[in-house]
Design an enzyme around this catalytic site. Structure first.
Site, PDB file in Angstrom:
ATOM      1  CB  SER A   1       7.418   4.922  10.008  1.00  0.00           C
ATOM      2  OG  SER A   1       8.601   5.301  10.654  1.00  0.00           O
ATOM      3  CD  GLN A   2       3.894   4.119   3.501  1.00  0.00           C
ATOM      4  OE1 GLN A   2       4.985   4.650   3.215  1.00  0.00           O
ATOM      5  NE2 GLN A   2       3.140   3.510   2.618  1.00  0.00           N
TER       6      GLN A   2
END
Ligand code: SAH
Length: 220
Positions: A68-69
């Site tokens: 994920s970011q």
């Protein structure tokens, strides 16, 4: 300056910019920032994307999944409010990055993943990084982890159409769950669920994009 010093200074500078970026994107909880500073995202991103580990972007990992970011990891962790005595369940181990951040903030993390190669890689990495309070399980996380339930906190890092019933049932009263909900091919809404004495309160947090929560174990 030796090449080592140079590399070191470069990393320190990248980390500083990374933390500044997180803060300016709403990750303001000092404990969360501190936990994120202590986990090197580079360890969780291998191969050609390694030099982008400190960019605020999701990146591909094995089995067609994504890490994920970082700003989303920060915001989800902040919304989860994990305390030092909490036991946390994560669904969707992926690279193990989110679990490693949580490990610095709570007592125990159980993380469930449906792809065996990701489970094996995450276990090896946690051992190498001496993150001994994380347990990884190969399973379909839609059913939670009944044998360790109930949990103080549950975080789902794959998108479901609705918060899965078994996960709601495995959340303690007073507990918090953070989960992206919506169709997998569209923008989803990140939801925070608080379990009260009488039921569940739902709060919408922001728009996100996650890979889908898929039934059953991965092939291979
Ligand atoms: N938290 C991860 C990113 C997760 S990507 C990180 O920090 O890197 C979402 C992950 O959820 C993928 O690895 C995917 O295989 C996994 N997943 C999807 N459906 C699942 C299910 N039913 N049970 C367990 N894991 C699942």
């Amino acid at each position: 300056m030796s090449e080592d010093d140079d590399t070191h200074a470069g990393l320190a500078e990248r980390k500083m910019r990374f933390l500044y970026h997180l803060r300016s994107h709403g990750v303001t909880d000092p404990a969360v920032l501190d936990a994120m500073e202590r986990v090197d995202r580079g360890e969780f991103v291998r191969g050609h994307f390694e030099d982008r580990a400190y960019d605020d972007t999701p990146l591909p990992i094995q089995c067609g999944q994504t890490i994920s970011q970082p700003s989303v990891v920060g915001l989800m962790t902040q919304a989860l409010k994990p305390g030092p005595r909490d036991t946390v369940l994560e669904i969707g181990t992926g690279s193990g990055y989110q679990a490693a951040v949580l490990a610095g903030l709570c007592r125990r993390v159980f993380t469930v993943e449906r792809h065996r190669p990701l489970v094996v890689a995450a276990e090896a990495l946690f051992q190498r990084l001496r993150l001994s309070n994380i347990t990884v399980r190969l399973a379909d996380g839609s059913f939670g982890l009944p044998e360790q339930a109930p949990f103080d906190r549950i975080i789902v890092t794959a998108a479901a159409e609705d918060p899965p019933g078994p996960l709601l049932a495995q959340l303690k009263i007073g507990g918090i769950m953070v989960v992206p909900v919506g169709q997998s091919d569209a923008v989803q809404t990140l939801i925070r669920v608080n379990r009260t004495e009488t039921g569940f309160d739902y709060h919408e947090l922001r728009q996100v994009r996650f890979v889908p929560l898929v039934e059953g174990l991965g092939q291979g």
